[in-house]
Design an enzyme around this catalytic site. Structure first.
Site, PDB file in Angstrom:
ATOM      1  N   SER A  57       0.814  -1.199   0.000  1.00 50.12           N
ATOM      2  CA  SER A  57       0.000   0.000   0.000  1.00 50.12           C
ATOM      3  C   SER A  57       0.861   1.268   0.000  1.00 50.12           C
ATOM      4  O   SER A  57       1.721   1.428  -0.867  1.00 50.12           O
ATOM      5  CB  SER A  57      -0.953  -0.043   1.201  1.00 50.12           C
ATOM      6  OG  SER A  57      -1.951   0.936   1.092  1.00 50.12           O
ATOM      7  N   HIS A 114      -7.587  -5.542  -0.952  1.00 44.14           N
ATOM      8  CA  HIS A 114      -6.385  -4.752  -0.685  1.00 44.14           C
ATOM      9  C   HIS A 114      -5.560  -5.363   0.437  1.00 44.14           C
ATOM     10  O   HIS A 114      -4.354  -5.568   0.287  1.00 44.14           O
ATOM     11  CB  HIS A 114      -6.814  -3.333  -0.318  1.00 44.14           C
ATOM     12  CG  HIS A 114      -5.710  -2.331  -0.245  1.00 44.14           C
ATOM     13  ND1 HIS A 114      -5.129  -1.780  -1.359  1.00 44.14           N
ATOM     14  CD2 HIS A 114      -5.085  -1.773   0.820  1.00 44.14           C
ATOM     15  CE1 HIS A 114      -4.195  -0.914  -0.987  1.00 44.14           C
ATOM     16  NE2 HIS A 114      -4.146  -0.901   0.332  1.00 44.14           N
ATOM     17  N   ASP A 166      -9.263  -3.557  -6.055  1.00 41.53           N
ATOM     18  CA  ASP A 166      -9.034  -4.419  -4.884  1.00 41.53           C
ATOM     19  C   ASP A 166      -9.856  -3.983  -3.672  1.00 41.53           C
ATOM     20  O   ASP A 166      -9.590  -4.406  -2.546  1.00 41.53           O
ATOM     21  CB  ASP A 166      -7.549  -4.462  -4.526  1.00 41.53           C
ATOM     22  CG  ASP A 166      -7.005  -3.136  -3.994  1.00 41.53           C
ATOM     23  OD1 ASP A 166      -7.788  -2.170  -3.873  1.00 41.53           O
ATOM     24  OD2 ASP A 166      -5.797  -3.057  -3.705  1.00 41.53           O
TER      25      ASP A 166
END
Length: 526
Positions: A295, A497, A463
């Protein structure tokens, strides 16, 4: 209110499009764990179950015959050796069959072993790995000096005689201290130095830099999001924290800034990370390091690599595995800047959630990093729609102004964060990008009553956080650069994610990519 999710179907292949690790670029769209990709994992489990069952049956049968023999031995004459041997054929047969099965599995796995021999045969087996977690996953400590001016007497008591204490994520402090935590977490832009800093008298630092133990793992949700499951998976492969596995937590309130802009915190982080990479290399026989980010950690890693000398990158960086990061931000980040952003939670704020308060969040440059950029979203694609105006990626400054940000904050976005997004480029080290797709992801926000109302949400593919457009843009931004000698994109269908670093299927893929990364063509200059 939200419209029902409508996600375009995602093409899924049950095998990799490219298996040659020496190729310059490839894109893999997978549905999970391929049987042919992990034959040893699958066959070892099957063989273990069958062999154990056979052994258990053999021992059970032998025990029963032995017990029967003992029970009758007092009333019967001794049993001859020839008579005893007649009970052995079945156990012996089971043993022979188990052995043949084992040999057969080894023979079946030989092609896979040969194709992966380049990283299975590494001298000491493992290359050192440095992990960079996602946003809000690094813990931050604080120390208050005499220069600190507390907003209340309660905050005055937190000075603790200059000792370091946990600022984020503090789950034990009483709710009465929320204003204190908010005041110490906010950032101030210093016009004299042209840089962001803490409030006067507040000193901060990431907890346990160099170790993955500094990542948040207090709660199961934190452990899943903050690479805790990935750390466990790597440790099962033989990695050890502080020896071959290292962590690089960072102050996620800050963000990379454009060339020529003062950025003391990021400069300090880059120096520390460079020293950590060199130390990890020395501790592991001068091997190059595999960098792995998740991320927001991807933005920090990309900034670090692009600002490091190319000769240093080739010497110390073996491979970079970037997970759950796109090339052009994501739409849901725009919702924070409306009045119903992170402050819409029905739960009262606590010291652990003080970071989400608008009085804190709007002061953090990291909030701008994830805004959609023209690198991924076209000029004619509306991302936010109101009664009077639509905002595309090119209209981000106008959107921020309409959302109520002061003009000087909008200018800071335009001069510091936006140029970074527009100039995102290949890091010129071998790169593998791993992303989830096939999950409903915010694609457009529709405000019927102005930006202070509750939006209707239109969903697309991605995602769940990062849009598919931003994921696909990596192929052009990184893979499309002719100077990038190796690039691979792996997209896992129906993976979220956080699932990329916590779901069992995705974890196997991530560990596989990290280990396989050591077989990519070595471009280091020693």
């Amino acid at each position: 209110m939200m419209s029902s999710p409508s996600v375009p179907p995602v093409h899924v292949s049950s095998h990799d499009h490219e298996r040659d690790f020496s190729c310059r670029a490839s894109v893999d769209i997978i549905s999970g764990c391929d049987d042919d990709e992990f034959p040893l994992f699958f066959n070892r489990a099957v063989f273990g179950n069958i062999a154990f069952t056979g052994l258990r049956l053999s021992l059970s049968f032998y025990s029963q015959t032995r017990t029967t023999t003992l029970r009758t031995s007092t009333n019967r004459p001794p049993i001859s050796m020839a008579t005893k041997l007649q009970w052995l054929p079945l156990p012996r047969l089971l043993f022979i069959l188990s052995t043949l099965f084992f040999v057969g599995q080894i023979a079946a796995a030989l092609p896979w072993i040969e194709s992966h021999q380049r990283y299975l045969d590494q001298p000491s087996g493992l290359y050192p790995v440095v992990l960079l977690p996602g946003s809000s996953c690094s813990q931050i400590e604080v120390r208050l000096t005499d220069a600190y001016e507390p907003p209340s007497p309660v905050c005055e008591a937190l000075k603790r005689d200059g000792r370091w204490s946990l600022l984020y994520k503090n789950i034990t402090a009483p709710d009465a201290e929320v204003p204190c935590f908010a005041d110490q977490l906010r950032l101030v832009y210093d016009h004299a130095s042209g840089d962001y800093r803490n409030a006067r008298g507040v000193e901060t630092r990431p907890l346990s830099f160099g170790s993955t133990r500094g990542f948040l793992a207090n709660e199961p949700a934190d452990r899943e999001l903050c690479m805790g499951k990935l750390v466990e998976a790597l440790e099962r492969e033989g990695y050890r924290d502080g020896e071959s596995l290292f962590g690089a937590p960072y102050d996620f309130r800050h963000a990379p800034a454009a060339e020529g802009q003062a950025n003391r915190e990021l400069s300090r982080f880059r120096r520390a990370l460079r020293a950590l990479v060199e130390r990890a290399s020395r501790a592991n026989g001068d091997k190059a390091v595999v960098l792995v980010s998740h991320s927001q950690g991807g933005y920090f890693t990309m900034d670090f690599l692009r600002r490091s000398p190319l000769s240093w990158r080739r010497r110390f960086v073996k491979h970079y595995v970037m997970a759950s990061t796109g090339a052009g931000g994501f739409v849901v980040s725009m919702q924070f800047f409306t009045s119903t952003g992170d402050s819409s939670s029905s739960s009262p704020p606590s010291p652990a959630t003080a970071m989400s308060l608008p009085s804190v969040g709007r002061t953090l440059p990291s909030r701008f990093t994830a805004l959609p950029s023209p690198m991924a979203f076209s000029d004619d694609t509306p991302l936010v729609v109101t009664r009077n105006k639509s905002y595309a990626a090119r209209d981000m400054s106008a959107f921020l102004a309409a959302a109520g940000l002061p003009p000087d904050m909008v200018r800071l976005y335009e001069t510091r964060e936006l140029p970074v997004a527009l100039n995102l480029g290949a890091p010129l080290v071998p790169v593998t990008c791993v992303n989830g797709v096939g999950v409903p992801t915010t694609e457009m926000l529709v405000y019927r009553d102005g930006l202070d109302g509750t939006p209707e949400v239109t969903y697309g593919d991605g995602d769940g956080v990062v849009n598919l457009a931003s994921i696909v843009a990596l192929d052009k931004v990184i893979g499309g650069d002719p100077r990038q000698e190796y690039y691979r994109s792996v997209r896992i269908a129906n993976m979220s994610h956080r699932g990329v670093v916590s779901d069992p299927v995705a974890l196997r893929r991530m560990v596989h990519e990290i280990l396989a990364a050591t077989s990519a063509e070595d471009t280091r200059v020693i």
